[in-house]
Design a protein around this motif. Structure first.
Motif, PDB file in Angstrom:
ATOM      1  N   HIS A 164       0.729   3.946   1.460  1.00 44.01           N
ATOM      2  CA  HIS A 164       0.880   4.691   2.715  1.00 44.01           C
ATOM      3  C   HIS A 164       1.713   3.952   3.743  1.00 44.01           C
ATOM      4  O   HIS A 164       1.963   4.465   4.808  1.00 44.01           O
ATOM      5  N   GLU A 167       0.853  -1.193   0.000  1.00 41.89           N
ATOM      6  CA  GLU A 167       0.000   0.000   0.000  1.00 41.89           C
ATOM      7  C   GLU A 167       0.889   1.243   0.000  1.00 41.89           C
ATOM      8  O   GLU A 167       1.892   1.271   0.723  1.00 41.89           O
ATOM      9  N   LEU A 172       3.814 -13.598   0.231  1.00 36.96           N
ATOM     10  CA  LEU A 172       3.251 -13.977  -1.061  1.00 36.96           C
ATOM     11  C   LEU A 172       4.331 -14.484  -2.002  1.00 36.96           C
ATOM     12  O   LEU A 172       4.110 -15.371  -2.820  1.00 36.96           O
ATOM     13  N   GLU A 231       3.603  -9.212   4.500  1.00 38.37           N
ATOM     14  CA  GLU A 231       2.578  -9.864   3.684  1.00 38.37           C
ATOM     15  C   GLU A 231       3.082 -10.009   2.247  1.00 38.37           C
ATOM     16  O   GLU A 231       2.953 -11.074   1.631  1.00 38.37           O
ATOM     17  N   THR A 285      -0.733  -5.033   2.787  1.00 41.03           N
ATOM     18  CA  THR A 285      -0.918  -4.050   3.860  1.00 41.03           C
ATOM     19  C   THR A 285       0.350  -3.853   4.673  1.00 41.03           C
ATOM     20  O   THR A 285       0.471  -2.879   5.385  1.00 41.03           O
ATOM     21  N   PRO A 287       0.166  -3.794 -10.205  1.00 44.08           N
ATOM     22  CA  PRO A 287       0.099  -4.784  -9.124  1.00 44.08           C
ATOM     23  C   PRO A 287      -1.176  -5.622  -9.194  1.00 44.08           C
ATOM     24  O   PRO A 287      -2.197  -5.169  -9.710  1.00 44.08           O
ATOM     25  N   ASP A 288      -1.077  -6.840  -8.692  1.00 44.43           N
ATOM     26  CA  ASP A 288      -2.252  -7.678  -8.548  1.00 44.43           C
ATOM     27  C   ASP A 288      -2.827  -7.590  -7.148  1.00 44.43           C
ATOM     28  O   ASP A 288      -3.963  -7.979  -6.912  1.00 44.43           O
ATOM     29  N   THR A 289      -2.001  -7.122  -6.234  1.00 44.93           N
ATOM     30  CA  THR A 289      -2.531  -6.883  -4.895  1.00 44.93           C
ATOM     31  C   THR A 289      -1.657  -5.844  -4.209  1.00 44.93           C
ATOM     32  O   THR A 289      -0.461  -5.725  -4.507  1.00 44.93           O
ATOM     33  N   LEU A 290      -2.291  -5.102  -3.313  1.00 47.83           N
ATOM     34  CA  LEU A 290      -1.556  -4.128  -2.522  1.00 47.83           C
ATOM     35  C   LEU A 290      -1.446  -4.684  -1.109  1.00 47.83           C
ATOM     36  O   LEU A 290      -2.444  -4.772  -0.390  1.00 47.83           O
TER      37      LEU A 290
END
Lengths: 271, 350, 254
Positions: free
Chosen positions: A162, A160, A195, A191, A187, A182-185
């Motif tokens: 931030h 993310e 992945l 994390e 947190t 990206p495919d996911t942000l």
């Protein structure tokens, strides 16, 4: 009725067994030392008591080791560690969590705490980290550099924007003129790293130290620009610390000899 | 068509049912027995819900159950219609949809199925086609259930206590209607009941089941006249006459009338218990308003009482004490007057 | 004295929601409600929760039917397993899903190699995570109702020549309809609020996998408390509306 009674007895047995294991089997967590949370210094005038430390996720391994070593030299200080995304740690502190020491993964998040006036004095920079491009062992996606973050066929994870690793990733990709897809942000940085180690993504931008901590499960793809994106790690004692002396002792350990050695081993740059 | 021929042994835990039963096409057989006698078990076995361990169930030319050869036809394929005590109309369907269900399940087009269902409801005198089951009276619900079962033309119709859910006030009328509708049905009918009156009114033959075995079988008159067990004697001890009522009198034969306590009109069943019959050597006077002369045909001792069969224009049963038998010198061939108070006589439309 | 703990319990249940209402930035509400990222998350949440509920209905009702039958072997164990997601921490569910359907997972690896299908980090993964966590609500509700249903209706239907499927569709299912609706509503509400399994298995990407709860979590992380509050208020409003509107009529059927 006997069924219900049996179930209750079994459940109670399990709970008691787990409780016992968590207290006794936990080992060196200082279960029975005499240092209660109320004393600030023992008879010799040395700092003592329980110190709660909130630290950025990327500090997990190094802070755990520092705390272990400190416990050996200062058995009267009990350190409780909690790790998470820096931004959330700050939120917790601002929400009044009973915390003594805060260590974040960038200056921006610490500045929020400073602005709110919850710090006891200034924050000290104790380490620095650089971003790293990591891929699962064997590099199944054939990642060669930052520009591969733009590839649609790869599964890409970044943090993310931030959280510190996200901010660092943003600075790095901006610097290199790359626009990741990206495919996911994630947190937090751990994390994103998980992945990669699970092989669920082909590539992720994490910190160099995370790449080191993951060992052989991941490979680092060299990125030239990474050297220029340095992320400072500040640590500070909080104003509401119940054990200021003990808390300062913890910060001294982090910024001192123990900390420098452990952090360097973990891949941090130290001042 | 040979009708139903069943000879089954069914085991339910420690209870063993071992019964033989025949029902001719067009015949209505009443299965009578106390609670726990095995009536429901027999019914369930005939429906294919309990598999017999031994025996043979044949319906027409089809073998439904033959444990020896492993034959068991499931309920769905048995051509057996079910009408149960609480009718179990599908609660979320209207009366018409309930009746049309069997045809729909057999692939008949919706419009056609509904049309046929309406015909059947008409035949059963149900006008409330679109009502949901809970908006129907007990009698209406029973007729809808009957139409639902009969529309698919089962070879065997099983009725389990079809009148038990009704209140006492409506029961006689619904019973009479049911009798009429069953008479119009050409298949085999088995009515399970614990009520002797119901068995006598509905059944052309009565089969009495006790402790999982057939205790007695025969026409209602035979069973009532010659009870073979105490249970039958106590239960079936009922005089049943047929007549035509006009007001407070019912004509039961040429020149013979029964005085009634209440007004009825049309064809009726007239019943009174044997214990209400008084036997005397001469025509009695006083408040016993019905009196017929006859001849003692038979005497049987049952418990504390003696059941006396009286022959004559009005054949009936009387339960009297052994003392009375002695005082009156009753023996087969003795002429007696039998009398019954009007208030002891019940008359129901038939 | 039952009043004091009762009041304490009510306070614990209701105060947080009152707090949300009190702290919510009502002034900024219209602007935030129409903000793109909020609308995107809202749309995604409503779509996925609804699809998850449809999936749960399609798969959960037959499962409930199976569990309600007496002649299925190992039924007790199966029922226990099916209801595990009710008490399992959703994150654990997410990890389990990842292990099963991830690209190195048992099924996921095969899916990717054979069909080139990737499940994690897609909207499909969100729906799967939600279905995983929410379907047991539906199964439990429907199974209870099926168990309580009068099986003699099935016998009547069979005597009329109906196949088991016709009987189930026309007789059994209508009789448990209230419980199906109640179960579906609970399932939907649970799917709408699903967080742990989703973020673990499907990740968090705006427009693709970032549902309302994930958006709220991201907003908190970003220090955007106002957005987090608004999203929370939306979710509370949706749940309260649904549950209150249907409370006596349907939830009682559970």
């Amino acid at each position: 009725m006997t069924g219900v009674r049996t179930a209750i007895v079994v459940l109670a047995g399990v709970v008691v067994a787990l409780l016992g294991w968590s207290w006794l089997g936990g080992g060196d967590d200082g279960s029975d030392d005499a240092t209660g949370g109320d004393v600030s210094a023992d008879d010799d005038g040395r700092p003592a008591g329980t110190v709660t430390v909130l630290a950025a996720a990327s500090l997990t391994e190094s802070f755990t080791q520092i705390s272990d070593e400190l416990a050996r030299s200062h058995p009267e200080i009990e350190i409780v560690l909690s790790f998470g995304p820096s931004s959330q740690l700050v939120e917790q502190v601002l929400a009044g969590a009973p915390v003594d020491v805060l260590a974040t993964a960038d200056m921006a998040t610490m500045a929020k705490a400073a602005d709110a006036g919850v710090l006891d004095g200034e924050a000290t920079v104790f380490a620095a980290n650089t971003p790293a491009l990591v891929v699962p062992a064997g590099n199944p996606g054939g990642v060669a550099g930052l520009s591969d973050l733009e590839r649609e066929d790869l599964r890409v994870a970044v943090c993310e924007p931030h959280v510190p690793c996200g901010a660092a990733a943003e600075r790095l990709t901006t610097l290199a003129g790359v626009e990741p897809v990206p495919d996911t942000l994630a947190t937090d940085v751990k994390e994103a790293l998980a992945l990669v180690t699970l092989g669920e993504v082909d590539v992720a931008l994490v910190f160099h130290t995370d790449a080191v901590s993951a060992g052989e499960a991941v490979e680092v793809v060299p990125v030239e620009e990474a050297e220029s994106v340095v992320n400072d790690y500040p640590v500070a004692v909080l104003e509401r610390a119940r054990q200021p002396a003990a808390a300062r002792a913890v910060v001294e350990a982090v910024t001192g000899e123990i900390g420098r050695r452990v952090l360097t081993e973990s891949g941090f740059l130290v001042p | 068509m040979t009708g139903l021929a069943a000879s089954v042994v069914v085991e339910r835990g420690s209870f063993i049912l071992d019964a033989e039963l025949r029902v001719q096409p067009g015949e209505v057989v009443a299965l009578l027995g106390p609670n726990g006698a095995g009536k429901s078990t027999l019914l369930a076995a005939l429906a294919g819900l309990h598999r017999p361990v031994r025996g043979l169930v044949k319906l027409g030319d089809t073998v439904l159950d033959e444990p020896a050869s492993g034959v068991h036809v499931p309920l769905r394929d048995r051509q057996v219609g079910l009408v149960v005590q609480d009718y179990l109309l599908f609660p979320r369907m209207s009366a018409v949809e309930n009746v049309a269900f069997g045809l729909r399940a057999r692939g008949v087009a919706r419009a056609m199925a509904r049309e046929r269902a309406r015909e059947w409801l008409g035949r059963m005198d149900v006008a409330e086609h679109e009502r949901r089951p809970r908006q129907l009276s007990g009698g209406q619900a029973q007729r809808v259930a009957l139409a639902r079962a009969l529309i698919v033309e089962p070879a065997l119709l099983l009725l389990d206590e079809p009148l038990a859910a009704l209140d006492a006030g409506t029961r006689p009328r619904v019973r009479a209607e049911l009798r009429r509708h069953l008479a119009a049905y050409g298949g085999c009918t088995l009515v399970v009941t614990h009520d002797p009156l119901e068995a006598m009114v509905l059944g052309e033959r009565i089969v009495v089941l006790e402790n999982g075995r057939v205790a007695q079988a025969g026409t209602p008159a035979e069973v009532a006249r010659h009870p073979r067990t105490d249970y039958v004697a106590r239960l079936v001890g009922l005089n049943l006459l047929r007549g035509n009522a006009t007001g407070k009198a019912a004509r039961i034969a040429d020149g013979l009338t029964v005085t009634l306590a209440h007004e009825v009109h049309g064809p009726v069943h007239v019943t009174f218990p044997p214990a209400a019959v008084t036997l005397s050597p001469r025509r009695p006077d006083g408040s016993a308003r019905n009196a017929w002369s006859g001849t003692v045909e038979d005497l049987e001792v049952h418990g504390d009482l003696v059941r006396v069969s009286v022959g004559g224009p009005v054949p009936l049963l009387a339960d009297v004490t052994p003392l009375a038998v002695a005082e009156l010198g009753l023996a087969p061939g003795t002429p007696v007057w039998a009398s019954v108070k009007a208030t002891e006589v019940s008359a129901y439309p038939r | 004295m039952l009043v004091v703990p009762a009041l304490a319990g009510l306070a614990l249940l209701l105060l947080p929601m009152a707090g949300l209402a009190w702290r919510a930035p009502w002034g900024r509400l219209p602007g935030l409600l129409t903000a793109d990222h909020v609308l995107t998350a809202l749309r995604l949440s409503l779509t996925t929760a609804t699809l998850a509920t449809v999936l749960a209905l399609i798969m959960g009702i037959p499962v409930a039917w199976m569990l309600a039958r007496d002649n299925v072997r190992g039924r007790g164990v199966l029922r226990g397993l099916v209801t595990v997601p009710l008490v399992l921490p959703p994150v654990v569910g997410g990890i389990a899903l990842l292990v099963a359907f991830g690209r190195r997972g048992v099924v996921g690896g095969w899916l990717e190699q054979t069909f080139g299908i990737n499940v994690p980090f897609t909207t499909v993964a969100v729906i799967m995570a939600q279905t995983f966590v929410a379907m047991p609500f539906l199964i439990i509700a429907v199974e209870g109702a099926l168990r309580g249903a009068d099986s003699r209706y099935d016998q009547i239907a069979a005597s009329l020549g109906a196949s088991p499927w016709t009987t189930f569709r026309r007789v059994t299912l209508p009789s448990v309809a209230p419980s199906v609706v109640a179960g579906a509503i609970l399932c939907w509400a649970r799917a709408l609020g699903e967080f742990g399994a989703t973020i673990t298995f499907a990740g968090s990407l705006p427009g693709t996998t970032r549902t309302l709860p994930l958006e709220a979590y991201a907003a908190i992380g970003a220090g955007d408390t106002d957005t987090a509050l608004v999203l929370s208020v939306i979710m509370v409003a949706v749940c309260v509306t649904v549950l209150v509107a249907l409370r006596d009529r349907w939830v009682r059927a559970l």
